[in-house]
Design a protein around this motif. Structure first.
Motif, PDB file in Angstrom:
ATOM      1  N   THR A 105      -8.415  25.819 -26.831  1.00 39.29           N
ATOM      2  CA  THR A 105      -7.525  26.803 -27.353  1.00 39.29           C
ATOM      3  C   THR A 105      -6.206  27.320 -26.808  1.00 39.29           C
ATOM      4  N   GLY A 106      -5.897  26.769 -25.670  1.00 39.00           N
ATOM      5  CA  GLY A 106      -4.890  27.251 -25.023  1.00 39.00           C
ATOM      6  C   GLY A 106      -4.988  28.168 -23.908  1.00 39.00           C
ATOM      7  N   LYS A 107      -4.165  28.285 -23.268  1.00 41.34           N
ATOM      8  CA  LYS A 107      -4.206  29.190 -21.918  1.00 41.34           C
ATOM      9  C   LYS A 107      -2.925  30.203 -21.954  1.00 41.34           C
ATOM     10  N   ALA A 116      10.683  11.391 -19.783  1.00 43.28           N
ATOM     11  CA  ALA A 116      10.553  12.656 -19.211  1.00 43.28           C
ATOM     12  C   ALA A 116      10.468  13.846 -20.128  1.00 43.28           C
ATOM     13  N   ALA A 117      11.560  13.839 -21.014  1.00 38.72           N
ATOM     14  CA  ALA A 117      11.541  14.962 -21.984  1.00 38.72           C
ATOM     15  C   ALA A 117      10.182  14.968 -22.783  1.00 38.72           C
ATOM     16  N   LEU A 118       9.286  13.767 -23.122  1.00 39.85           N
ATOM     17  CA  LEU A 118       8.526  13.731 -23.985  1.00 39.85           C
ATOM     18  C   LEU A 118       7.154  14.227 -23.256  1.00 39.85           C
ATOM     19  N   THR A 119       7.192  13.732 -21.926  1.00 38.49           N
ATOM     20  CA  THR A 119       5.937  14.309 -20.871  1.00 38.49           C
ATOM     21  C   THR A 119       6.097  15.916 -20.842  1.00 38.49           C
ATOM     22  N   LYS A 120       7.328  16.447 -20.584  1.00 38.91           N
ATOM     23  CA  LYS A 120       7.378  17.879 -20.717  1.00 38.91           C
ATOM     24  C   LYS A 120       7.156  18.654 -21.999  1.00 38.91           C
ATOM     25  N   GLU A 121       7.232  18.033 -23.104  1.00 42.44           N
ATOM     26  CA  GLU A 121       6.963  18.565 -24.595  1.00 42.44           C
ATOM     27  C   GLU A 121       5.254  18.406 -24.385  1.00 42.44           C
ATOM     28  N   THR A 160       3.140  21.844 -25.203  1.00 49.80           N
ATOM     29  CA  THR A 160       2.263  22.180 -26.536  1.00 49.80           C
ATOM     30  C   THR A 160       0.833  21.850 -26.016  1.00 49.80           C
ATOM     31  N   HIS A 161       0.499  21.296 -25.051  1.00 50.57           N
ATOM     32  CA  HIS A 161      -0.947  21.379 -24.535  1.00 50.57           C
ATOM     33  C   HIS A 161      -1.223  22.869 -24.137  1.00 50.57           C
ATOM     34  N   TYR A 162      -0.544  23.419 -23.087  1.00 56.69           N
ATOM     35  CA  TYR A 162      -0.956  24.696 -22.879  1.00 56.69           C
ATOM     36  C   TYR A 162      -0.949  25.604 -23.746  1.00 56.69           C
ATOM     37  N   ASP A 164      -2.391  18.050 -30.865  1.00 55.39           N
ATOM     38  CA  ASP A 164      -2.038  17.000 -31.855  1.00 55.39           C
ATOM     39  C   ASP A 164      -1.092  15.827 -31.330  1.00 55.39           C
ATOM     40  N   LYS A 165       0.060  16.220 -30.861  1.00 61.29           N
ATOM     41  CA  LYS A 165       1.024  15.542 -30.392  1.00 61.29           C
ATOM     42  C   LYS A 165       0.486  14.934 -29.280  1.00 61.29           C
TER      43      LYS A 165
END
Length: 261
Positions: A62-64, A12-17, A21-23, A28-29
């Motif tokens: 490039t993020g939001k 769950a913590a990984l999914t949150k991370e 990072t995607h947003y 890369d992760k």
């Protein structure tokens, strides 16, 4: 995560991370957890098979500039080597002009001793915050609306059933119409009107000018001031997202309508 058994709290913590990072535009992760069998499906996006196809599709992201205002993650175990995380994330633009609810499901599996993402499904629900719907009638917006209404004939007013009353609305004063479950909201220049009818029923009564921007939205192009990647901007800074899959066609259609072709 190197252990054979997948621990639910860690997944769950990984999914949150990964989402955070995607947003931010750092993919890369997320990319590192993809494998040749990964599948991605998102609202308004093509079905992507394989890690290479997913990386190619998102490589230019490039993020939001958004705020995460709510998030929930619910992990489920499918034995020692497989797990799934479901939940939702609510984000809003920094200008608070719209917010998006992302209902997601991500499946993980241990492959060759490494944790990999084998399936991701994102279902997006785009909504306008109620407080941003009524126009901020600054000088520029007021002049824009005044000149627009003076140039347009008043035409026929549409009877709208709202609660126990019938309201007669001039379509030229409507910025857009949006579906609210089984009801519909008319976002007008000076007010928001809740309608008892569905957006499908309302669409038959509106002039052909109204454009189906996305599912559940009919927009009046007269009030569009800008079209940019994956969203349109109406007067007073109101922004409505456009699905990536239909963006090019939508842009072409709206440009033709605005030019009067």
């Amino acid at each position: 995560m190197a252990a054979k058994k997948i621990e639910l709290e860690k997944i769950a913590a990984l999914t949150k991370e990964l989402f955070h990072t995607h947003y931010e535009g750092d993919l890369d992760k997320w990319f590192s957890y993809l494998c040749p069998d990964s599948v991605y499906l998102g609202t308004g996006e093509p079905l992507l098979f394989g890690g290479d196809a997913i990386r190619e599709h998102f490589k230019g992201f490039t993020g939001k500039e958004i705020n995460i205002i709510q998030e929930e993650y619910f992990p489920f175990s499918f034995g020692d080597s497989a797990a799934q995380v479901c939940g939702q994330i609510v984000v809003e633009s920094l200008e608070r002009s719209f917010h998006v609810i992302n209902h997601f499901t991500i499946s993980y599996r241990m492959i060759g001793g490494e944790l990999k993402m084998v399936h991701q499904h994102n279902s997006y629900e785009y909504m306008q915050p109620r407080e941003s719907k009524v126009l901020n009638l600054d000088v520029n917006t007021t002049q824009f609306v005044r000149s627009l209404l003076l140039d347009r004939p008043s035409g026929c007013r549409i009877p709208i059933r709202s609660g126990t009353q019938t309201i007669f609305v001039n379509p030229n004063t409507v910025l857009y119409v949006q579906s609210q479950r089984r009801k519909t909201e008319f976002v007008c220049i000076d007010r928001v009107i809740s309608c008892n009818s569905s957006i499908g029923e309302i669409g038959k009564e509106l002039p052909d000018l109204f454009y189906p921007l996305r599912r559940g939205y009919l927009v009046n192009p007269l009030f569009i001031v800008a079209i940019r990647r994956f969203e349109v901007e109406l007067i007073s800074g109101i922004c409505i997202p456009v699905p990536a899959l239909t963006y090019q066609q939508t842009k072409q259609d709206l440009q033709g309508m605005i030019k009067g072709k």
